[in-house]
Design a protein around this motif. Structure first.
Motif, PDB file in Angstrom:
ATOM      1  N   GLY A   1      -1.441  -1.484 -36.235  1.00  0.00           N
ATOM      2  CA  GLY A   1      -0.577  -1.098 -36.877  1.00  0.00           C
ATOM      3  C   GLY A   1      -0.909  -2.838 -38.417  1.00  0.00           C
ATOM      4  N   CYS A   2      -2.265  -3.660 -37.831  1.00  0.00           N
ATOM      5  CA  CYS A   2      -1.801  -4.831 -38.725  1.00  0.00           C
ATOM      6  C   CYS A   2      -3.704  -4.369 -39.318  1.00  0.00           C
ATOM      7  N   PRO A   3      -3.998  -4.668 -40.463  1.00  0.00           N
ATOM      8  CA  PRO A   3      -4.417  -4.315 -41.621  1.00  0.00           C
ATOM      9  C   PRO A   3      -5.847  -4.746 -40.934  1.00  0.00           C
TER      10      PRO A   3
ATOM     11  N   LYS B   1       6.649  -4.759 -40.977  1.00  0.00           N
ATOM     12  CA  LYS B   1       6.189  -3.863 -41.690  1.00  0.00           C
ATOM     13  C   LYS B   1       4.115  -3.951 -41.100  1.00  0.00           C
ATOM     14  N   PHE B   2       4.531  -4.319 -40.298  1.00  0.00           N
ATOM     15  CA  PHE B   2       2.835  -4.159 -39.602  1.00  0.00           C
ATOM     16  C   PHE B   2       2.720  -3.958 -38.265  1.00  0.00           C
ATOM     17  N   CYS B   3       1.844  -5.487 -37.883  1.00  0.00           N
ATOM     18  CA  CYS B   3       2.014  -5.101 -36.361  1.00  0.00           C
ATOM     19  C   CYS B   3       3.208  -5.096 -35.388  1.00  0.00           C
ATOM     20  N   GLU B   4       3.985  -6.020 -35.744  1.00  0.00           N
ATOM     21  CA  GLU B   4       5.119  -5.580 -34.757  1.00  0.00           C
ATOM     22  C   GLU B   4       6.093  -4.131 -35.094  1.00  0.00           C
TER      23      GLU B   4
END
Ligand code: FAD
Ligand code: FAD
Ligand code: SF4
Ligand code: SF4
Ligand code: FES
Lengths: 284, 474
Positions: B61-63, B105-108
């Protein structure tokens, strides 16, 4: 970099500064400006480039010390450097052979008037320059203007030097004597540019004004320098500073330039107090 | 490998920890950072929640695919420098991203714990790792300098895309110079995001790290004006150029009355406050008097929230965020919305401005608004707001901030070889990030339009790789 190579006082509170800025000196075209910060703590001040010496790598500025940051700048001496300086910013003037061009400069606007007149002269135009000042002590750049003008009208409000009266009256006089004017370029205080614009509108003379709104970054990022031209929002620092005078909404621009009047004075007052307190402390 | 002392089921018993923060009543009257960071104990407990998933969905999920379980494991091992290094492999600015990434929106958003309860507070742990190792990282001896390649690269702008690009290029052994138009380095991190969310000392620290690695930083240079891209190649001897010029150029609403005094663009408000430090008494930069004023902010992104919360801190009595869609569509970071609510920012959803009202002297006195309802989804996939006839109403106001996004900076538009889209963003090859001009690469907001810090950094790194490939073929 950005060392002050020369500094002359040319009128009350008005200084001519030559500053080392080789890259800008090389790139400059008439009508463009720079943004500088005299000290690390100063505001970013936009100033017109009057002319440059690409060989020596210097730019010439005409500065009126009216507020805190311009006073900080004018307090710097030859050999000192300004903290930051970037440019050349804005679009350059449209330079063509129009025929007879009347250049109207008022106050420190004379600096940009000179730069544009010089380029127009080189492009083959006949240049009539009208330079206005409050009284004799405020007359600036006369020798420079004379060199590039086919005709130079020096006017003072009180008649203490040159002819008596406002620049607007001199322009009317040119029309009255039957002069065929192909283009007018005006630079100076907003009320002056507005009056000039009103006169030339009657005569259908294409007219360009160089606007001087309050700016922050000078690179199109903040929108603080916006003006209404032809009903559309423009950013003067990147879209200008020169615009078709007959399309400019001068009213909103004048209000915008006065928006901080009270606040600036308070700030300055506070700063002066601080400076005084500091001197008192040093003296003790 | 796991340094977690707890069995799996015990890990699941621990509740997610939130960072201690300044109390809302207190923080609205200062510009100090809101979040105070984890203590070592809190960080340890939070780290213990992580299940060390083999496939690490969080990383996906992390860009930039930070190796999240690895760095969390190092925290549990008590090896903070090891944890920092695990992050730094992929993300050069952990202290920044830990604070400003939209983690939800990303990692979590991908953390398995989020399926039933609350995800691991990855951002907070990242921040803790960065902050608690800052001094040690600065003090540790530099590794061996890479062999110089003799190649020179110029970077335009000093925002996160350029900083990330510079970090990689210098490790590849190239000579790297960052050119910035403003008098301070960091791009939006320095002039946009307020001190209370991202202290400027952190940005300065990261720039210093790069300086020590050998990156040169030149301020007051406007590429396109002071020097053109062609001159960078022909006269300054650069072999490649990266454009990280960001967005800029604030959008306005285009409605009547917008020229009234008392209306700022968010960029102007934030630049006056952050870059020019107008919130400090000793600053010489003027700013409208916000004390006891009623302020409306139009927009619903991070910029709008930053403007609203800045207005409160400048003394505003009442701050309204007015958005034409609903809360669900708000693009801002979730935490900022929560913080803004705690601080008393009022939200008006489904309303759009029609006209600003003049007090008779050219100053703003209010705004006429119209209620909206949501229709079918539009091109962006969000439901399109539609005006409701006859629902006009008026709100009395003293000041307004317009925060409806930025166009792209026009300074480079005159470079003939560069292709700009109709929106003003730069066209690049999506794989190599090369523009139509050979040797010129671009990334970050100038390519995508306003996005995020970590995506700009990801693009900077992708470009660094392409530039390295390009230079090795020269
Ligand atoms: C493109 C451009 C070119 C310029 N060229 C020159 C130049 O060649 N020489 C020169 O002396 N000045 C020039 N100016 C004006 C100059 O930038 C301002 O005088 C200066 O920024 C004032 O800064 P300060 O901190 O000293 O004064 P402040 O303390 O900021 O202001 C003092 C007073 O002046 C008003 N003011 C501030 N900025 C402006 C402005 N831009 N126009 C009118 N009133 C203003 C304020 O409202 C305040 O009342 C130019 C401005 C622009 C935008
Ligand atoms: C107020 C605000 C809040 C935000 N909050 C968040 C957040 O919480 N989380 C998040 O992930 N993202 C946030 N963002 C978005 C994020 O900051 C940007 O996506 C990111 O900074 C883009 O990085 P960049 O490197 O592309 O450009 P920028 O950060 O925009 O930097 C570009 C730099 O280039 C310089 N420049 C431009 N043109 C030239 C030129 N011709 N010559 C020299 N220099 C030039 C500019 O002065 C600027 O310093 C926010 C944005 C704003 C405005
Ligand atoms: S960089 Fe941002 S998205 Fe990636 S792990 Fe860190 S906080 Fe999450
Ligand atoms: S998904 Fe969540 S629990 Fe699994 S490794 Fe990532 S952070 Fe830990
Ligand atoms: S001065 Fe900021 S956009 Fe022109």
């Amino acid at each position: 970099m950005f060392e002050i190579k020369d500094k002359t006082k040319i009128a009350p509170d008005i200084y001519r500064l030559e500053i080392e800025a080789p890259l800008i000196a090389k790139k400059f075209k008439a009508g463009q400006f720079i943004v500088l910060r005299p000290l690390e703590t100063s505001e970013r001040v936009p100033l017109t480039i009057m002319k440059t010496d690409p060989q020596a790598g210097t730019i010439t500025l005409i500065v009126k010390a009216i507020g805190l940051s311009t006073r900080q700048l004018c307090a710097l001496e030859k050999g000192q450097t300004v903290a930051d300086l970037l440019g050349p910013l804005g679009k350059s003037s449209e330079i063509e052979n129009y025929g007879t061009v009347v250049i109207v400069g008022g106050g420190v606007g004379t600096a940009v008037a000179f730069a544009v007149a010089q380029s127009l002269k080189e492009a083959g135009n006949r240049i009539i320059t009208i330079s206005g000042a409050r009284d004799q002590s405020f007359v600036i750049l006369e020798d420079d203007l004379r060199e590039i003008s086919d005709e130079l009208i020096m006017a003072t409000d009180d008649g203490s030097y040159g002819v008596k009266g406002f620049v607007t009256e001199q322009l009317k006089g040119l029309y009255a004597r039957g002069e065929k004017i192909d283009r007018v370029i005006a630079a100076g205080p907003l009320p002056m540019m507005r009056f000039i614009s009103d006169i030339t509108r009657e005569h259908n003379t294409p007219t360009v004004v160089s606007l001087n709104p309050i700016m922050v970054d000078g690179i199109g990022m903040c929108g603080g320098c916006r003006a209404l031209v032809g009903g559309k929002i423009v950013f003067v620092c990147v879209d200008g500073p020169e615009f078709d005078a007959h399309q400019v909404d001068f009213d909103s621009l004048m209000r915008r330039n006065n928006a901080y009047r009270g606040i600036e004075q308070e700030k300055e007052h506070a700063c002066k107090l601080e400076a005084e307190i500091e001197t008192v402390q040093h003296d003790q | 490998m796991t340094n977690n002392p707890l069995p799996l089921k015990d890990r699941m018993q621990i509740q997610r920890h939130t960072m201690p923060a300044q109390a809302p009543q207190k923080r609205v009257s200062n510009f100090n950072e809101v979040n105070q960071g984890f203590s070592s104990e809190l960080a340890r407990e939070e780290a213990q929640r992580c299940l060390q998933c083999k496939d690490a969905p969080c990383s996906q999920g992390c860009p930039v695919h930070v190796h999240i379980p690895d760095f969390i494991d190092q925290i549990l091992a008590g090896n903070m420098l090891g944890a920092a290094d695990a992050i730094l492999q992929d993300n050069l600015l952990p202290a920044v991203c830990g604070r400003v990434c939209p983690q939800e929106k990303f990692c979590e958003s991908r953390c398995v714990l989020g399926k039933k309860g609350n995800p691991v507070a990855i951002g907070s742990l990242e921040r803790f790792t960065a902050d608690s190792t800052a001094a040690d990282r600065a003090a540790r001896p530099q590794g061996e300098k890479p062999a110089p390649t003799g190649k020179k690269v110029a970077l335009i702008g000093s925002g996160p895309s350029s900083l990330a690009c510079a970090g990689d290029l210098i490790r590849f052994g190239h000579e790297v110079t960052v050119y910035e138009a403003l008098h301070a380095f960091g791009g939006v991190l320095i002039y946009g995001i307020p001190e209370f969310r991202l202290p400027k000392s952190i940005v300065a620290y990261e720039v210093d790290v790069l300086r020590r690695l050998g990156v040169k930083f030149e301020k007051n240079v406007v590429i396109g004006k002071t020097l053109t891209i062609n001159e960078l190649f022909d006269e300054q001897g650069y072999d490649a150029v990266f454009i990280g010029a960001g967005a800029g150029l604030p959008n306005f609403l285009g409605i009547p009355g917008e020229e009234l005094i008392g209306i700022y663009s968010s960029n102007e408000l934030l630049t006056r406050v952050n870059l020019m430090k107008a919130y400090q008494d000793q600053s010489v930069t003027p700013i409208f008097n916000f004390k006891d004023k009623v302020v409306a902010v139009f927009g619903a992104g991070n910029t709008a929230l930053d403007s609203a919360r800045t207005s409160l801190r400048l003394g505003a009595k009442e701050v309204h965020i007015i958005y034409r869609r609903s809360e669900e569509e708000m693009p801002a970071r979730h935490e900022e919305v929560e913080h803004a609510k705690e601080e008393g920012v009022k939200f008006t959803f489904l309303a759009a401005p029609l006209e600003f009202l003049d007090n008779g002297e050219g100053w703003l006195k209010g705004v006429r608004l119209q209620r909206m309802e949501l229709g079918e989804p539009d091109a962006s996939g969000r439901r399109r707001p539609l005006p409701i006839e006859g629902s006009e109403f008026t709100l009395d106001l003293d000041l307004t901030v317009i925060a409806i996004g930025n166009g792209s900076n026009p300074l480079l538009r005159d470079t003939p070889e560069l292709q700009f889209t109709r929106r003003g963003t730069l066209e690049v090859n999506p794989e190599s990030l090369q523009t139509d001009k050979a040797g010129v690469f671009a990334g970050g907001d100038i390519v995508t339009g306003g996005a995020t810090v970590i995506s700009a950094m990801g693009a900077g790194r992708q470009a660094a790789q392409s530039i390295n490939d390009y230079l090795s073929q020269l």
